[in-house]
Design a protein around this motif. Structure first.
Motif, mmCIF file in Angstrom:
data_model
loop_
_atom_site.group_PDB
_atom_site.id
_atom_site.type_symbol
_atom_site.label_atom_id
_atom_site.label_comp_id
_atom_site.label_asym_id
_atom_site.label_seq_id
_atom_site.Cartn_x
_atom_site.Cartn_y
_atom_site.Cartn_z
ATOM 1 N N TYR A 37 0.810 -1.213 0.000
ATOM 2 C CA TYR A 37 0.000 0.000 0.000
ATOM 3 C C TYR A 37 0.851 1.274 0.000
ATOM 4 N N GLN A 39 3.670 1.650 1.709
ATOM 5 C CA GLN A 39 4.227 1.868 3.034
ATOM 6 C C GLN A 39 5.710 2.231 2.960
ATOM 7 N N THR A 66 -3.922 3.596 -3.225
ATOM 8 C CA THR A 66 -4.787 4.703 -2.823
ATOM 9 C C THR A 66 -4.338 5.346 -1.521
ATOM 10 N N PHE A 67 -3.851 4.564 -0.577
ATOM 11 C CA PHE A 67 -3.435 5.136 0.705
ATOM 12 C C PHE A 67 -2.294 6.130 0.521
ATOM 13 N N ASN A 73 -0.642 10.498 6.651
ATOM 14 C CA ASN A 73 -0.198 9.642 7.755
ATOM 15 C C ASN A 73 1.279 9.323 7.581
ATOM 16 N N THR A 76 2.726 6.349 5.060
ATOM 17 C CA THR A 76 2.754 6.459 3.598
ATOM 18 C C THR A 76 3.231 7.821 3.113
ATOM 19 N N VAL A 97 -3.372 4.865 9.661
ATOM 20 C CA VAL A 97 -3.780 4.982 8.250
ATOM 21 C C VAL A 97 -5.288 4.765 8.215
ATOM 22 N N ARG A 100 -7.389 1.538 6.838
ATOM 23 C CA ARG A 100 -6.472 0.512 6.331
ATOM 24 C C ARG A 100 -6.980 -0.905 6.588
#
Length: 227
Positions: A37, A39, A66-67, A73, A76, A97, A100
């Motif tokens: 994601y 990260q 998308t995150f 946050n 990400t 997140v 999530r």
């Protein structure tokens, strides 16, 4: 026989849950899914692959960008510092997140549906955690019901760590024979190996092993490398 799909981040808790699932459902009846994601601590993706290979379970990696696009946050968005404490506005850690776990488990349920799997396993806990509201039992119970209704499919969410402290989780890992696999896991929010030992995730992990009176196999691994 029943089968289970484990959401495997590559961290301590999800790895313990993977071995919990193997103990409960049996070898050959467990698979794992990991989410990319965006990260910052992307090393956990490699750790998840190693853990799955060690456990000899099928492993799927699903991308969710998308995150990272949303930002906001510390996990990400590299412009947000990872720090202890909570945000003054949200009263949540900067590493939270939003959505999530809701998204992860929804995608995991969709994958389980395609594979005719009726059990999902996630390493969330509300007893000894970082304050994330999507780790609470009430959240997971509501999500389970929504998934059943939304897919018209019998799905059960298992959260074996929900009411365990980090020390209890370490003891469970010991009892399940998971400790050797924990040497391949990753927890550090900074993505460092050896772990930084200072970020909230490292502190929480270290406290759990200390309270359980069990050496952390990950720390021991790097200690042996320097000898």
């Amino acid at each position: 026989m029943d089968a289970a799909l484990v959401v495997l981040s590559g961290g301590q808790d999800s790895t313990t849950c993977l071995y919990w699932a193997l103990d409960r459902f049996g070898a050959g009846h467990v698979a794992a899914v990991t989410f990319d994601y965006g990260q910052r601590h992307r090393i956990e993706l490699d750790c998840a692959a190693r853990v799955a290979a060690r456990a000899a379970v099928p492993h799927t990696v699903l991308p969710i960008n998308t995150f990272a696009a949303l930002g906001g946050n510390a996990l990400t968005d590299s412009g947000i510092a990872i720090r202890a404490g909570v945000d003054a506005r949200t009263q949540l850690p900067t590493t939270f997140v939003p959505g999530r776990n809701l998204i992860f488990l929804t995608f995991a349920a969709a994958l389980a549906y395609q594979r005719e799997i009726h059990h999902l396993v996630a390493g969330v806990a509300q007893t000894d955690y970082s304050g994330y509201p999507d780790c609470r039992q009430a959240t997971l119970q509501a999500l389970e019901q929504a998934l059943r209704l939304g897919m018209d499919y019998e799905i059960t969410l298992h959260t074996p760590l929900m009411f365990r402290s980090k020390a209890d989780t370490v003891r469970l890992a010991r009892d399940l024979g998971t400790l050797p696999a924990l040497a391949d896991t990753h927890t550090c929010y900074h993505g460092q190996q050896p772990p930084c030992g200072e970020c909230p995730a490292c502190v929480l992990r270290a406290r759990g092993f200390a309270e359980a009176g069990i050496p952390d196999p990950l720390v021991e691994r790097f200690r042996e490398m320097t000898l």
